[in-house]
Design an enzyme around this catalytic site. Structure first.
Site, PDB file in Angstrom:
ATOM      1  N   CYS A  20     -21.399 -14.606 -80.625  1.00  0.00           N
ATOM      2  CA  CYS A  20     -20.632 -16.109 -80.608  1.00  0.00           C
ATOM      3  C   CYS A  20     -20.704 -16.758 -81.712  1.00  0.00           C
ATOM      4  O   CYS A  20     -21.308 -15.958 -82.718  1.00  0.00           O
ATOM      5  CB  CYS A  20     -20.902 -16.642 -79.188  1.00  0.00           C
ATOM      6  SG  CYS A  20     -22.633 -17.430 -79.108  1.00  0.00           S
ATOM      7  N   ARG A  26     -23.091 -19.024 -75.401  1.00  0.00           N
ATOM      8  CA  ARG A  26     -22.214 -17.914 -74.720  1.00  0.00           C
ATOM      9  C   ARG A  26     -22.864 -16.262 -74.803  1.00  0.00           C
ATOM     10  O   ARG A  26     -23.340 -15.742 -73.800  1.00  0.00           O
ATOM     11  CB  ARG A  26     -20.934 -17.649 -75.236  1.00  0.00           C
ATOM     12  CG  ARG A  26     -20.014 -18.846 -74.610  1.00  0.00           C
ATOM     13  CD  ARG A  26     -18.623 -18.848 -75.668  1.00  0.00           C
ATOM     14  NE  ARG A  26     -19.049 -19.209 -77.075  1.00  0.00           N
ATOM     15  CZ  ARG A  26     -18.223 -19.337 -77.984  1.00  0.00           C
ATOM     16  NH1 ARG A  26     -16.988 -19.079 -77.821  1.00  0.00           N
ATOM     17  NH2 ARG A  26     -18.367 -19.433 -79.081  1.00  0.00           N
ATOM     18  N   ASP A 140     -15.890 -21.675 -75.470  1.00  0.00           N
ATOM     19  CA  ASP A 140     -16.825 -22.321 -76.273  1.00  0.00           C
ATOM     20  C   ASP A 140     -17.171 -23.476 -75.120  1.00  0.00           C
ATOM     21  O   ASP A 140     -16.529 -24.593 -75.136  1.00  0.00           O
ATOM     22  CB  ASP A 140     -16.611 -22.642 -77.584  1.00  0.00           C
ATOM     23  CG  ASP A 140     -17.799 -23.389 -78.206  1.00  0.00           C
ATOM     24  OD1 ASP A 140     -18.805 -23.622 -77.473  1.00  0.00           O
ATOM     25  OD2 ASP A 140     -17.794 -23.465 -79.473  1.00  0.00           O
TER      26      ASP A 140
HETATM   27  P1  4NP Z   1     -22.116 -20.613 -78.874  1.00  0.00           P
HETATM   28  O1  4NP Z   1     -21.661 -22.403 -78.693  1.00  0.00           O
HETATM   29  O2  4NP Z   1     -21.235 -20.396 -79.872  1.00  0.00           O
HETATM   30  O3  4NP Z   1     -21.518 -20.282 -77.339  1.00  0.00           O
HETATM   31  O4  4NP Z   1     -23.380 -20.689 -78.911  1.00  0.00           O
HETATM   32  C1  4NP Z   1     -21.780 -23.135 -79.880  1.00  0.00           C
HETATM   33  C2  4NP Z   1     -23.024 -23.499 -80.194  1.00  0.00           C
HETATM   34  C3  4NP Z   1     -22.919 -24.398 -81.348  1.00  0.00           C
HETATM   35  C4  4NP Z   1     -22.016 -24.712 -81.909  1.00  0.00           C
HETATM   36  C5  4NP Z   1     -20.597 -24.587 -81.632  1.00  0.00           C
HETATM   37  C6  4NP Z   1     -20.669 -23.586 -80.583  1.00  0.00           C
HETATM   38  N1  4NP Z   1     -22.256 -25.929 -83.091  1.00  0.00           N
HETATM   39  O5  4NP Z   1     -21.019 -26.133 -83.588  1.00  0.00           O
HETATM   40  O6  4NP Z   1     -23.189 -26.065 -83.490  1.00  0.00           O
END
Ligand code: 4NP
Length: 171
Positions: A20, A26, A140
């Site tokens: 991800c 995720r 997300d």
């Molecule tokens: P992930 O979610 O891709 O599902 O782990 C996110 C975690 C952090 C960020 C964006 C999405 N961020 O912008 O820091």
């Protein structure tokens, strides 16, 4: 229809990478759930599950607390996760790399560079294996509320079950 799993690069072993953006929501949730399902199916010795983010902002951090609380409530162990960034070598080390959304998929495929690049059979959307919504992105949940995490968990659980059924035929 659910795609067939690509053949293992090494017979008898199967390596799956889940990717991800941040590797704190995720893909770690998918990693924990798929690892649990793989172990429960007796495939733990032959199937390896890893996860990473395309970005490096959270490297070394545990899972997002909202994700960890939900997983724990549902009986999973979320404590071991530490965020990592995907390495280009993963494109050839893993049998299957599954991106949570289309941007993650583009970024992952771009890691392969301009040459032979990433094998599209091996680098694809996690949602391609979702039995209910084939081809769906895992949204997300980072900037949203708890509902988003519950939706991710439901998608991840049913897709992990489909992957394990396919892995039984591959290992
Ligand atoms: P992930 O979610 O891709 O599902 O782990 C996110 C975690 C952090 C960020 C964006 C999405 N961020 O912008 O820091």
């Amino acid at each position: 229809m659910t795609p067939a799993l690509p053949a293992p690069r090494t017979p008898g072993r199967y390596r799956i990478a889940l990717v991800c953006l941040g590797n704190i929501c995720r893909s770690p949730m998918a990693d924990v759930v798929l690892s649990e399902r793989v172990a429960a199916a007796g495939l733990g010795a032959s199937v390896e599950v890893v996860s990473a983010g395309t970005g490096d902002w959270h490297v070394g951090e545990p899972m997002d607390e909202r994700a960890a609380v939900l997983l724990t409530k549902e009986g999973y162990d979320a404590s071991a996760h530490r965020a990592r960034q995907v390495d280009p070598a993963w494109l050839t080390d893993n049998d299957l790399l599954l991106a949570m959304d289309r941007q993650n998929l583009r970024d992952l495929r771009a890691l392969g560079g301009a040459g032979a690049g990433a094998d599209p059979e091996r680098v694809r959307l996690f949602g391609d294996f979702d039995p209910r919504e084939p081809g769906a992105e895992v949204p997300d949940p980072y900037y949203g509320g708890d509902d988003g995490f519950a939706e991710v968990l439901a998608m991840v659980e049913r897709t992990a079950d489909a992957l394990v059924a396919a892995l039984r035929d591959r290992t």
